[in-house]
Design an enzyme around this catalytic site. Sequence first.
Site, PDB file in Angstrom:
ATOM      1  N   ALA A  68     -47.050  25.432 -75.194  1.00 19.11           N
ATOM      2  CA  ALA A  68     -47.074  24.037 -74.756  1.00 19.11           C
ATOM      3  C   ALA A  68     -47.886  23.255 -75.779  1.00 19.11           C
ATOM      4  O   ALA A  68     -48.727  23.818 -76.487  1.00 19.11           O
ATOM      5  CB  ALA A  68     -47.712  23.953 -73.382  1.00 19.11           C
TER       6      ALA A  68
ATOM      7  N   GLY B 297     -46.352  28.972 -73.590  1.00 22.83           N
ATOM      8  CA  GLY B 297     -45.133  28.433 -72.980  1.00 22.83           C
ATOM      9  C   GLY B 297     -43.877  28.832 -73.741  1.00 22.83           C
ATOM     10  O   GLY B 297     -42.784  28.860 -73.161  1.00 22.83           O
TER      11      GLY B 297
ATOM     12  N   GLU C 133     -43.013  32.147 -72.458  1.00 27.87           N
ATOM     13  CA  GLU C 133     -42.575  31.944 -71.072  1.00 27.87           C
ATOM     14  C   GLU C 133     -41.168  31.340 -71.014  1.00 27.87           C
ATOM     15  O   GLU C 133     -40.362  31.714 -70.159  1.00 27.87           O
ATOM     16  CB  GLU C 133     -43.596  31.060 -70.347  1.00 27.87           C
TER      17      GLU C 133
ATOM     18  N   GLU D  94     -53.332  31.686 -74.152  1.00 27.00           N
ATOM     19  CA  GLU D  94     -53.984  30.569 -73.458  1.00 27.00           C
ATOM     20  C   GLU D  94     -55.463  30.853 -73.194  1.00 27.00           C
ATOM     21  O   GLU D  94     -56.272  29.934 -73.091  1.00 27.00           O
ATOM     22  CB  GLU D  94     -53.276  30.279 -72.125  1.00 27.00           C
TER      23      GLU D  94
HETATM   24  N1  CO8 Z   1     -49.465  22.678 -79.668  1.00 30.01           N
HETATM   25  C1  CO8 Z   1     -49.542  21.651 -80.541  1.00 30.01           C
HETATM   26  N2  CO8 Z   1     -49.462  21.826 -81.874  1.00 30.01           N
HETATM   27  C2  CO8 Z   1     -49.287  23.069 -82.343  1.00 30.01           C
HETATM   28  C3  CO8 Z   1     -49.187  24.179 -81.487  1.00 30.01           C
HETATM   29  C4  CO8 Z   1     -49.284  23.947 -80.087  1.00 30.01           C
HETATM   30  N3  CO8 Z   1     -49.153  24.930 -79.168  1.00 30.01           N
HETATM   31  N4  CO8 Z   1     -49.039  25.297 -82.246  1.00 30.01           N
HETATM   32  C5  CO8 Z   1     -49.024  24.892 -83.521  1.00 30.01           C
HETATM   33  N5  CO8 Z   1     -49.167  23.557 -83.601  1.00 30.01           N
HETATM   34  C6  CO8 Z   1     -49.240  22.714 -84.775  1.00 30.01           C
HETATM   35  C7  CO8 Z   1     -50.579  22.832 -85.486  1.00 30.01           C
HETATM   36  O1  CO8 Z   1     -51.551  22.018 -84.869  1.00 30.01           O
HETATM   37  C8  CO8 Z   1     -50.216  22.380 -86.883  1.00 30.01           C
HETATM   38  O2  CO8 Z   1     -50.112  20.986 -86.909  1.00 30.01           O
HETATM   39  P1  CO8 Z   1     -50.980  20.129 -87.986  1.00 30.01           P
HETATM   40  O3  CO8 Z   1     -50.428  20.573 -89.313  1.00 30.01           O
HETATM   41  O4  CO8 Z   1     -50.662  18.715 -87.634  1.00 30.01           O
HETATM   42  O5  CO8 Z   1     -52.397  20.523 -87.804  1.00 30.01           O
HETATM   43  C9  CO8 Z   1     -48.796  22.936 -87.059  1.00 30.01           C
HETATM   44  O6  CO8 Z   1     -48.305  23.170 -85.743  1.00 30.01           O
HETATM   45  C10 CO8 Z   1     -48.768  24.235 -87.831  1.00 30.01           C
HETATM   46  O7  CO8 Z   1     -49.656  25.134 -87.192  1.00 30.01           O
HETATM   47  P2  CO8 Z   1     -50.784  25.971 -87.980  1.00 30.01           P
HETATM   48  O8  CO8 Z   1     -51.284  25.203 -89.148  1.00 30.01           O
HETATM   49  O9  CO8 Z   1     -51.808  26.406 -86.974  1.00 30.01           O
HETATM   50  O10 CO8 Z   1     -49.903  27.196 -88.499  1.00 30.01           O
HETATM   51  P3  CO8 Z   1     -50.393  28.706 -88.754  1.00 30.01           P
HETATM   52  O11 CO8 Z   1     -49.229  29.366 -89.395  1.00 30.01           O
HETATM   53  O12 CO8 Z   1     -51.695  28.753 -89.410  1.00 30.01           O
HETATM   54  O13 CO8 Z   1     -50.593  29.325 -87.257  1.00 30.01           O
HETATM   55  C11 CO8 Z   1     -49.994  29.727 -84.966  1.00 30.01           C
HETATM   56  C12 CO8 Z   1     -49.498  29.420 -86.396  1.00 30.01           C
HETATM   57  C13 CO8 Z   1     -50.570  31.134 -84.903  1.00 30.01           C
HETATM   58  C14 CO8 Z   1     -48.769  29.621 -84.064  1.00 30.01           C
HETATM   59  C15 CO8 Z   1     -51.059  28.690 -84.547  1.00 30.01           C
HETATM   60  O14 CO8 Z   1     -50.562  27.378 -84.778  1.00 30.01           O
HETATM   61  C16 CO8 Z   1     -51.471  28.775 -83.097  1.00 30.01           C
HETATM   62  O15 CO8 Z   1     -52.267  29.614 -82.740  1.00 30.01           O
HETATM   63  N6  CO8 Z   1     -50.930  27.869 -82.262  1.00 30.01           N
HETATM   64  C17 CO8 Z   1     -51.341  27.745 -80.870  1.00 30.01           C
HETATM   65  C18 CO8 Z   1     -50.780  28.878 -80.032  1.00 30.01           C
HETATM   66  C19 CO8 Z   1     -51.218  28.727 -78.594  1.00 30.01           C
HETATM   67  O16 CO8 Z   1     -52.394  28.727 -78.283  1.00 30.01           O
HETATM   68  N7  CO8 Z   1     -50.258  28.588 -77.692  1.00 30.01           N
HETATM   69  C20 CO8 Z   1     -50.504  28.408 -76.271  1.00 30.01           C
HETATM   70  C21 CO8 Z   1     -50.558  26.956 -75.926  1.00 30.01           C
HETATM   71  S1  CO8 Z   1     -51.004  26.634 -74.240  1.00 30.01           S
HETATM   72  C22 CO8 Z   1     -49.570  26.977 -73.373  1.00 30.01           C
HETATM   73  O17 CO8 Z   1     -48.551  27.301 -73.925  1.00 30.01           O
HETATM   74  C23 CO8 Z   1     -49.623  26.856 -71.881  1.00 30.01           C
HETATM   75  C24 CO8 Z   1     -48.226  26.879 -71.316  1.00 30.01           C
HETATM   76  C25 CO8 Z   1     -48.246  26.780 -69.836  1.00 30.01           C
HETATM   77  C26 CO8 Z   1     -48.297  25.392 -69.350  1.00 30.01           C
HETATM   78  C27 CO8 Z   1     -48.028  25.460 -67.900  1.00 30.01           C
HETATM   79  C28 CO8 Z   1     -48.341  24.240 -67.147  1.00 30.01           C
HETATM   80  C29 CO8 Z   1     -48.177  24.496 -65.675  1.00 30.01           C
END
Ligand code: CO8
Length: 258
Positions: A65, A109, A112, A132
């Site tokens: 998400a 997400g 999921e 998360e």
């Molecule tokens: N949300 C928003 N932006 C994201 C997300 C995300 N989940 N993942 C990546 N991005 C963005 C980064 O911020 C970055 O943007 P910017 O260049 O503007 O800073 C761009 O994508 C590229 O990402 P990275 O530079 O971090 O790329 P890397 O190759 O270094 O890393 C990863 C890739 C490992 C995927 C890393 O980006 C990461 O860890 N992302 C977050 C993963 C995460 O924590 N996911 C869980 C999110 S919470 C969730 O999903 C809850 C769902 C349930 C909701 C239910 C409600 C009821």
Amino acid sequence: MAFETIIVEIEDHVALIKLNRPDAMNALNDHLLGELVVALNEAQENDKVRCIVITGSEKAFAAGADIKMMSDKSFVEVFTEDLFGPEADAIMRIRKPIIAAVSGYALGGGCELAMMCDFIICSDTAKFGQPEINLGVMAGLGGSQRLTRFIGKSKAMDMNLTGRFMDADEAERSGLVSRVVPAKKLMEEAISAAHKIAEKSMIATAAVKESVNRSYETTLREGLLFERRVFQSLFATEDQKEGMAAFMEKREAQFRDK
Ligand code: CO8
């Protein structure tokens, strides 16, 4: 309808929906999930479409998400709007088979969403996770529920508590995905599986989808009874007559969804 965060292509009987927020690793926000639901409902209503494939990019199916969208929200806001709940329910109401074709990250997400599909084919570069916990929260769309039923308590706890990623081999070993293929072959494999499904009777594929999903919702005894009754009810269809006649006449069946 013209979409901004997804790309939809319909080829023969298969609708391919590609998540398309490349700058955010296909992070799921209201806009993308709203468009995904519209596209899925359109595919459901389109008589030409018999199977659906959801995919992302080579780098990410979806990295979760959208954290930037969620970070400032209060409990009252997410509870009142039931964040992502209506979209998840709408996805689960689609009756046509949906395959997730996963390459790269399927996190939070994203993992999921893949699990909401009927089965997952992934590339050897896929990485699944429920990270998360690293954000001070927990899974909210099935990562503590579906994942546990799919891969068992120990691995689900491990993934949800440590936030570690699972690679494609482990995902296949654990039963999270049905097939692992080389990254270059992913779309070919997923589309070809979708075409194979599209050849079947749609009454029978909908019955399979409903019955397998029912096994996650009910007791074994009730599930077996449901399966038996659905099996028996398929004898009311012309497709059952055609399928069995075609077998005996040693020819390909021509199903008409009747
Ligand atoms: N949300 C928003 N932006 C994201 C997300 C995300 N989940 N993942 C990546 N991005 C963005 C980064 O911020 C970055 O943007 P910017 O260049 O503007 O800073 C761009 O994508 C590229 O990402 P990275 O530079 O971090 O790329 P890397 O190759 O270094 O890393 C990863 C890739 C490992 C995927 C890393 O980006 C990461 O860890 N992302 C977050 C993963 C995460 O924590 N996911 C869980 C999110 S919470 C969730 O999903 C809850 C769902 C349930 C909701 C239910 C409600 C009821």
